[in-house]
Design an enzyme around this catalytic site. Sequence first.
Site, PDB file in Angstrom:
ATOM      1  N   HIS A  89     -83.324 -52.292 -24.430  1.00  0.00           N
ATOM      2  CA  HIS A  89     -84.361 -52.075 -25.443  1.00  0.00           C
ATOM      3  C   HIS A  89     -83.918 -52.788 -26.718  1.00  0.00           C
ATOM      4  O   HIS A  89     -82.950 -52.373 -27.360  1.00  0.00           O
ATOM      5  CB  HIS A  89     -84.566 -50.581 -25.701  1.00  0.00           C
ATOM      6  CG  HIS A  89     -85.164 -49.853 -24.538  1.00  0.00           C
ATOM      7  ND1 HIS A  89     -84.921 -48.518 -24.296  1.00  0.00           N
ATOM      8  CD2 HIS A  89     -85.978 -50.274 -23.540  1.00  0.00           C
ATOM      9  CE1 HIS A  89     -85.565 -48.145 -23.204  1.00  0.00           C
ATOM     10  NE2 HIS A  89     -86.202 -49.195 -22.723  1.00  0.00           N
ATOM     11  N   GLU A 141     -82.942 -51.112 -30.237  1.00  0.00           N
ATOM     12  CA  GLU A 141     -81.878 -50.108 -30.286  1.00  0.00           C
ATOM     13  C   GLU A 141     -80.542 -50.801 -30.540  1.00  0.00           C
ATOM     14  O   GLU A 141     -79.680 -50.896 -29.673  1.00  0.00           O
ATOM     15  CB  GLU A 141     -81.875 -49.294 -28.992  1.00  0.00           C
ATOM     16  CG  GLU A 141     -83.179 -48.528 -28.799  1.00  0.00           C
ATOM     17  CD  GLU A 141     -83.317 -47.893 -27.424  1.00  0.00           C
ATOM     18  OE1 GLU A 141     -82.405 -48.085 -26.584  1.00  0.00           O
ATOM     19  OE2 GLU A 141     -84.336 -47.228 -27.176  1.00  0.00           O
ATOM     20  N   HIS A 177     -77.941 -46.980 -25.139  1.00  0.00           N
ATOM     21  CA  HIS A 177     -79.281 -46.935 -25.735  1.00  0.00           C
ATOM     22  C   HIS A 177     -79.216 -46.308 -27.120  1.00  0.00           C
ATOM     23  O   HIS A 177     -78.174 -45.823 -27.562  1.00  0.00           O
ATOM     24  CB  HIS A 177     -80.237 -46.111 -24.859  1.00  0.00           C
ATOM     25  CG  HIS A 177     -80.684 -46.813 -23.622  1.00  0.00           C
ATOM     26  ND1 HIS A 177     -81.963 -47.297 -23.456  1.00  0.00           N
ATOM     27  CD2 HIS A 177     -80.021 -47.124 -22.485  1.00  0.00           C
ATOM     28  CE1 HIS A 177     -82.071 -47.871 -22.267  1.00  0.00           C
ATOM     29  NE2 HIS A 177     -80.901 -47.773 -21.663  1.00  0.00           N
ATOM     30  N   GLU A 217     -77.133 -42.231 -25.043  1.00  0.00           N
ATOM     31  CA  GLU A 217     -78.107 -42.245 -26.134  1.00  0.00           C
ATOM     32  C   GLU A 217     -77.381 -41.998 -27.454  1.00  0.00           C
ATOM     33  O   GLU A 217     -76.698 -40.984 -27.608  1.00  0.00           O
ATOM     34  CB  GLU A 217     -79.172 -41.167 -25.920  1.00  0.00           C
ATOM     35  CG  GLU A 217     -80.010 -41.348 -24.668  1.00  0.00           C
ATOM     36  CD  GLU A 217     -81.092 -42.403 -24.826  1.00  0.00           C
ATOM     37  OE1 GLU A 217     -81.222 -42.935 -25.951  1.00  0.00           O
ATOM     38  OE2 GLU A 217     -81.794 -42.691 -23.840  1.00  0.00           O
TER      39      GLU A 217
END
Length: 856
Positions: free
Chosen positions: A407, A410, A503, A575
């Site tokens: 992504h 990010e 991420h 994350e």
Amino acid sequence: MFPALETERKQETLPDPYEDFMYRHLQYYGYFKAQKGSLPNSATHQHVQKNNPQYLLNVSFGERNDLIPDTLQKEKLLYSLMLSSPLLRSRQLLFDELDQVNPRLREPRELFAFFSSKGTLQAPRWPIECEVIKESIHHIEWVPPQPEYFYQPTGNEKVPEIVGEEKGTVVYHLNPVPTEGFYFTSSRVGGKRGIIKELAVTLEGPEDDTLLFESRFESGNLQKAVQVDTYEYELTLRTDLYTNKHTQWFYFRVQNTRKDVTYRFTIVNLLKPKSLYTVGMKPLMYSQLDANIYNIGWRREGNEIKYYKNNTDNGQQSFYCLTWTIQFPHDQDTCFFAHFYPYTYTDLQCYLLSVAKNPIQSQFCKLRTLCRSLAGNTVYLLTITNPSPTPHEAAAKKAVVLSARVHPGESNASWIMKGFLDFILSNSPDAQLLRDIFVFKVVPMLNPDGVIVGNYRCSLAGRDLNRHYKTILKESFPCIWHTRNMIKRLLEEREVLLYCDFHGHSRKNNIFLYGCNNNDRKYWLHERVFPLMLSKNAPDKFSFHSCNFKVQKCKEGTGRVVMWRMGILNSYTMESTFSGSTLGSKRNIHFTIEDLKSLGYHVCDTLLDFCDPDKTKFTQCLAELKELLQQEIHKKFNERGKEVNLEGSWSDISLSDIESSTSGSDSSLSDGLPVHLLNIVDELNQKMMSDKKKKKKPLQTRKQRNELHQKNKLMPEFKLTEDASDRAELAPTLQKQSTFYKTLENFRSSAMKNEKLSLSELNGGERSTSMDSKMTLILRKNKEKMQSKRPGFTPSCPQRGSTDSSQESAPESSQNFLCSFRPAPLENVVEQPELTISPCKLHCASRCPQASVGQR
């Protein structure tokens, strides 16, 4: 001693076929070990001809098992000749000392030139629709000396009314960018051809304090700026290219600033209902003058921060606004604003160039091209491991696979990856130990195209790559396809201990992992040990309670789930928040670059704990996990008002039942085929629908549609009921008919035997005729009785039989007899109405519902 060899040495050196093959076709590298006991012979990898000196040498020495006792001396002589002969010596082979016969292949040449001999970087390739300024943007790394605390809302923050360009002045507006309905076609260095237009307004003089905006640089994102007051601006972000969604990442430049003046910026087209800006997150600002004079980099700034819903409704989707105020530190300064610390594709290339030029790091870090992106940018693959003393030890190493930036918005993932690479490439004893026992495969930037153009979530295919790890569309999703294929080959070579994809998270604080529950009771809860260990090593950053291990259906195409189903037990998505921590000593403090880089070190430290031969830590973590799980089960059942006894086989309770969803980002609108293929599918579907409408007459009213639906629904049931009724009624009738035909056959046989009787005997034949009439009457009554029970019974049927007596069947085959028999008129019998039975009707009575008996 070898005249043929001396003759060949004088000839011109021929190209090495093996080297040419390696240069043209080898796409991934490896160590190819020769057998220690075999004679190293480069001709085994080349086409051997009889006039080749190597062939002559083999003939001279004979086979290996025929060598004379001074084998070692001849081998040494042979090696000296091979090393001195430009024809025999392959430049791909490396030889050890002469007393160690263990030749090995040299590392293959790069198929693509990563960096030129002058050390210059590859310029990023842009879609041809994008305008790009020539100016290079660079920022320094800096760690704030004081903690940057969250913004504390006062409740009195202003909620500015959205004015729009109708009442304001447009001071910056990009040319229309490709959105939904368009798709990527081609790219070039520098993007769009032609002269770059000046999009900012022209200042009327030194007193003009209008800000000058710019975002046409690498990773930049700002579509439009509208001045609604002297120091107030409304900003519109650009959606991901070839989509109309995903407005979250922003990164732009402002010039012509004024000191000690309060400016207000409001982003008006954000799409997420929830955001970390509602719980204290601040935007980032960078001052060029502060960087040049005071060596100060990115810092958290902003007051009166408010995240709220935009009341302007376009009838399609709801927008949300982010507003904040700021005071610039200098007059006539150049400042940047960003959602998070930027990390561009050029930043990555600069880092990899420094590694490639480092004489020590380049020995154990091999840089390769995994593939090319849609725009033609290189996707890099790093293989990090220390050389092993023996092939057996090299093959016994386990693998660890790490990736980041699938992504593009990010960027915190890249900073964690940089921290990991800094540590694993260092001369630390722990780093050396990790390189000794593991083979690290690292893809530092999976989506370089999205990073370059400033997308938040998608690639140039207009799709979220982290939903397409199962794809077979190699040309549309090359980065994902090649990554999965690389891991698949790796699994065939060695065990992959851990897979982790880095991420960023826009709605939760702290750092945490998403994993996959293991269904094998032998390894029950083992997938949770690594996250628990990581939380103990980084207690003020990593939250184990925020981890989730539920596999949702909508996440089947993600990297962690696909790799888990391929056989990697410890498969995770890491994350990292865009904001900061709520734990320990860093509570309510924003993360800095160093905080994220330190997590890369903690990943390495946790790997050592996880693989420690002393399983004490592992066992303790498993026991703690079981206790935590019992507490969670009690909590869930108490919330539901139920009682549970965990003394028995409580481990049989499904872990997915007690876990909530991962609450990740919804990319369902970015799933599916690439945009260009989706358009083709839509066209085919529309054509099929139009053809179908032409063939089928549409019903005019709802009543007609309901009647047709009921009719179609009841028709199969009616047919089944009718078939069962017909078979039940025909069965006794056919049984009686079969008895009657046997009686009739007996009568016919006796009549034929008495064919020459006298007239008095013929009177007896009249009695026989009378008997035949009675039998016919019985059959008629049976038929009338059956007709009365079956309304709509057809009284007649087509004549299908033949009156030829030669077609009569043998009495032994009763079914064939029934289908073919027809009584023939006797000369001495008065002809009576004949019984006509259709062969098809009787033979198929049990299957055909329309079978009937009629009288001709």
